[in-house]
Write an enzyme that holds these catalytic residues in place. Structure first.
Site, PDB file in Angstrom:
ATOM      1  N   HIS A  54      38.569  36.309  37.560  1.00  0.00           N
ATOM      2  CA  HIS A  54      38.339  36.511  36.127  1.00  0.00           C
ATOM      3  C   HIS A  54      37.525  35.369  35.525  1.00  0.00           C
ATOM      4  CE1 HIS A  54      41.312  39.632  36.551  1.00  0.00           C
ATOM      5  NE2 HIS A  54      42.267  38.773  36.834  1.00  0.00           N
ATOM      6  N   HIS A 214      41.689  44.379  36.391  1.00  0.00           N
ATOM      7  CA  HIS A 214      41.767  44.484  37.856  1.00  0.00           C
ATOM      8  C   HIS A 214      41.315  45.855  38.305  1.00  0.00           C
ATOM      9  CE1 HIS A 214      44.977  41.853  36.295  1.00  0.00           C
ATOM     10  NE2 HIS A 214      44.535  41.037  37.215  1.00  0.00           N
TER      11      HIS A 214
END
Lengths: 324, 324
Positions: A54, A214
């Site tokens: 991320h 995700h």
């Protein structure tokens, strides 16, 4: 799959080596990224973390005015309690430590366990659950934590620099989460290095509304549309949950593979939407900040500011990912 | 092709609207991006520009300590002389204006024409031609201008803030170009919005060595390899042209679709390579700065620093794309 890596197994470690080489303000030890100048006596320590993939979240937000430490897990995998315990103890300057935790089951459990086991340190916790897309999701009970994590880390980090007590830093972190909402749209799936193929199949004609960071499923799959419509869809979802009013902090965030030019196109539409509702974009951020590997797409995060939050947002920050 | 846009024809205009909405420090008028607080009397004005699609270059580098104006052309298309003339006149504070021009035939011609036609303003020009990959290329006689453009804009911009004469600002700009070299590697092609399909075909197994920022062909197409090998290939090309020694400014730059995590993996390898040659990474930058729409891949740019260049690199800068 083509990715810039040596091996899938070494990717997190190799990226951390790169961070250490690029940023002398960081110190990296045992899979924890610290401010090189910490801990500071009397200052509340801020620890966050979560799966890697991320970036710049979280390790890129370690530095003056933001986090004291970040615990990166493997890709899309929670950090282990040992990392978090180590970080918690290391950043404690006697005023206690705030854990900023995105609402994913693994993260929540491991941060809770670490808080219990680091019993010599006073720990408070702030949960981030800003994503309005879905109530429960693949790895989540309740709402997912996404873009607002950056807002919480920045604003709580600024308050911590002022030397206030732990309870106050925790309060402002929770207030930012309560006042923030996000919604994301994917044009493509991400591909994790271990899987080597897209996490989900998305036809060339479609986008996924309400995507998770995700690649978790969202609300619906619809045909690709102009930026104006996609922006309105995202903003309708946000506005439907927390009506837009007053001064807003607005982030248009890329999912990792999205060129900046496209994000500015989206931001123009988001700004026009906000104006149409009679609210005001008072502060903003446009770029790839809370990403999902190579996914193309964007998310928008909105926070209702007040004078205190605006002051803390504007306060100086010096991290690899955010600096002013 | 899925891109966040309304129409291909309006994309540049729409992105500029987003920039204007996001950055109150900018003022955008007639396709020129200005510092809202300019021009400053007695300060040399800096103007750059080029085709759009390389964001944050150039408009994202307008602000204190860097550019006074940027002229964005259509995607991968030079700005027209009228834009450049307008910008040149508008930023002149009586001390003259420096044009920073990437070495592409169209850019060179249009900036030259503008310099002649803006005859009421004293104009100097600095050409950027740092890419060692190929001698001539699709749109270029000589070497292409790529990553070093950012270095030139930052360092010349810092010197201009000190109030020195035009000739000195031009000298430092040319010195930075002479001391800088770049090399890029593409994992995928870019896709322009008007074409709607990849500019060139690159098999899933291969990478293009020496790629240009518009997808111009490089030196060779070879099988995909680990990051360590790709980094060494790029650095060998740079080192072969300008031996690495002393203190270096090193940028690992993403081509627009490259996740930050992968760039850090590459940077770790680049830093190890530099150390292996007995040189030192003294300053660095890792991120998507000089991009090629959605292309995946990276470039590395190296500049040999001296004390003056280091001081100017470190000087404060306040632009959307670079701030410290």
């Amino acid at each position: 799959m083509k990715k810039l890596l040596n091996t899938a197994d070494s990717m997190v470690e190799d990226a951390l080596k790169g961070m250490a080489a690029a940023h002398p303000t960081l110190r990296i030890r045992d899979r924890v990224v610290y401010r090189a100048d910490g801990p500071r006596q009397g200052k509340v320590g801020l620890v966050s973390g979560g799966g890697s993939g991320h970036e710049p979240l979280h390790a890129g937000f370690v530095g003056y005015g933001m986090l004291d430490a970040a615990c990166p897990g493997e890709i899309f995998t929670s950090p282990v309690p040992d990392q978090i315990i180590e970080a918690t103890r290391a950043v404690d300057g006697g005023a206690g430590v705030l854990h900023i935790v995105k609402n994913y089951t693994g993260d929540v459990l491991n941060f809770e366990m670490a808080a219990e086991l680091a019993e010599d340190v006073e720990v408070a916790s702030a949960l981030v659950d800003d994503d309005v897309a879905v109530q429960d999701s693949l790895y989540t009970a309740g709402r997912r934590g996404t873009g607002a994590t950056l807002f919480v880390e920045k604003i709580a980090g600024a308050l911590a620099e002022e030397g206030v007590p732990l309870a106050d830093v925790a309060d402002v972190a929770r207030a930012v989460d309560e006042r923030s909402r996000s919604f994301g749209i994917a044009l493509t799936s991400c591909t994790t290095p271990h899987a080597g193929k897209p996490t989900f199949a998305l036809p060339e004609t479609d986008v996924e509304l309400g995507i998770g960071i995700h690649g978790e499923p969202g609300r619906a799959r619809v045909p690709m549309a102009p930026a104006r419509e996609l922006a309105a869809t995202a903003m309708d979802a946000v506005h439907g949950d927390l009506p837009l009013q007053g001064d807003l902090l607005v982030m248009v965030n890329g999912m990792g593979g999205t060129p900046l030019m496209e994000l500015y196109v989206v931001f123009a539409e988001v700004a026009a939407y906000v104006k149409g509702k009679g609210a005001r974009v008072s502060r903003s951020l446009v770029g790839n900040y809370v990403t999902s590997l190579d996914m193309q797409g964007f998310s928008v995060t909105v926070c209702r500011l007040d004078d205190t939050l605006t002051r803390l947002w504007d306060a100086p920050v010096d991290t690899p990912g955010l600096r002013w």
